[in-house]
Design a protein around this motif. Sequence first.
Motif, mmCIF file in Angstrom:
data_model
loop_
_atom_site.group_PDB
_atom_site.id
_atom_site.type_symbol
_atom_site.label_atom_id
_atom_site.label_comp_id
_atom_site.label_asym_id
_atom_site.label_seq_id
_atom_site.Cartn_x
_atom_site.Cartn_y
_atom_site.Cartn_z
ATOM 1 N N ASN A 102 0.835 -1.228 0.107
ATOM 2 C CA ASN A 102 -0.171 0.027 0.043
ATOM 3 C C ASN A 102 0.807 1.415 0.076
ATOM 4 O O ASN A 102 1.650 1.385 0.831
ATOM 5 C CB ASN A 102 -0.933 -0.076 1.377
ATOM 6 N N TYR A 103 0.401 2.281 -0.783
ATOM 7 C CA TYR A 103 1.302 3.545 -0.953
ATOM 8 C C TYR A 103 0.175 4.766 -0.699
ATOM 9 O O TYR A 103 -0.906 4.488 -1.006
ATOM 10 C CB TYR A 103 1.801 3.574 -2.417
ATOM 11 N N TRP B 271 0.070 8.281 -2.761
ATOM 12 C CA TRP B 271 0.729 9.181 -3.658
ATOM 13 C C TRP B 271 0.196 10.653 -2.937
ATOM 14 O O TRP B 271 -0.891 11.123 -3.186
ATOM 15 C CB TRP B 271 0.489 8.874 -4.793
ATOM 16 N N ILE C 233 -3.230 2.488 -3.811
ATOM 17 C CA ILE C 233 -2.690 3.749 -3.913
ATOM 18 C C ILE C 233 -3.675 4.545 -3.523
ATOM 19 O O ILE C 233 -4.628 4.607 -4.138
ATOM 20 C CB ILE C 233 -2.188 4.166 -5.291
ATOM 21 N N ILE D 276 6.152 9.689 -3.302
ATOM 22 C CA ILE D 276 5.744 8.014 -3.176
ATOM 23 C C ILE D 276 5.886 7.563 -1.960
ATOM 24 O O ILE D 276 7.225 7.531 -1.454
ATOM 25 C CB ILE D 276 6.241 7.365 -4.397
ATOM 26 N N ASP E 102 5.516 4.915 1.517
ATOM 27 C CA ASP E 102 4.890 3.788 2.125
ATOM 28 C C ASP E 102 3.843 3.836 3.015
ATOM 29 O O ASP E 102 4.095 4.559 4.149
ATOM 30 C CB ASP E 102 6.037 2.992 2.631
ATOM 31 N N LYS E 103 2.790 3.466 2.694
ATOM 32 C CA LYS E 103 1.348 3.993 3.729
ATOM 33 C C LYS E 103 1.798 3.424 5.092
ATOM 34 O O LYS E 103 1.189 4.035 5.971
ATOM 35 C CB LYS E 103 0.311 3.065 3.134
ATOM 36 N N MET F 62 7.927 3.294 -9.621
ATOM 37 C CA MET F 62 7.004 2.416 -8.610
ATOM 38 C C MET F 62 7.805 1.055 -8.799
ATOM 39 O O MET F 62 7.777 0.401 -7.733
ATOM 40 C CB MET F 62 5.660 2.302 -9.194
ATOM 41 N N CYS G 185 10.000 0.671 -5.889
ATOM 42 C CA CYS G 185 9.717 0.976 -4.792
ATOM 43 C C CYS G 185 9.203 -0.260 -3.917
ATOM 44 O O CYS G 185 8.387 -0.385 -3.470
ATOM 45 C CB CYS G 185 8.383 2.006 -4.816
#
Length: 200
Positions: free
Chosen positions: A74-75, A77, A106, A136, A138-139, A197, A200
């Motif tokens: 999960n990201y 943006w 995302i 970007i 990292d959630k 991405m 990442c």
Amino acid sequence: MQKSITNALSNSYSYTEYRKLVTDLLAEGKSTGSEQSEDLTHYSSLNETRMNRLEKTIKITETTISKLQNVHKNYIWLVISEGWCGDAAQLLPIIHKMAAESKDKIDLKIVLRDENPDLMNLFLTNGGKAIPKLIIIDKEKLEVLADWGPRPKGASELVNNYKKEFGAFDETIKTNLQLWYLHDKGISTQNEIMEIMENC
């Protein structure tokens, strides 16, 4: 950096909220940002029309969709923008549609440059506060993994070459830049962001 990211996220807008903010301000004859002028309001109005059109016409490629749907974590943006910014108007609809294709992997958030100076100062381009800037994150960890912007490489080269030759960012290069975006159809943006991405 962590504090700036956390503060920015607490002041962020969804894409829909951002669009509404710009529209509501235009109805009052204003633009986003700390500076107000007829020019900036005029640019915001042009951008509103542009974004309405791009939301209907921009297509995310099958290759990009496939990659987005296979994103493994999960990201967030986080995009730094302003309503008067021509590049942001060209790029935000693409970024929004890309995030929407990710099957909720995302989460797109938008913040205003002038309301988040600490964040902006962490992501300068050649010492300048150029926008839009895609960060970007990292959630889970709220860790910054990469950033992209303010333009695709081809658009940046067009502007840089023009400035070298003529020493200004004037109406001619603005028109040339719009034509570049029109012909590119968002392909460069998709490819460049997906390339990042993948790392990442």
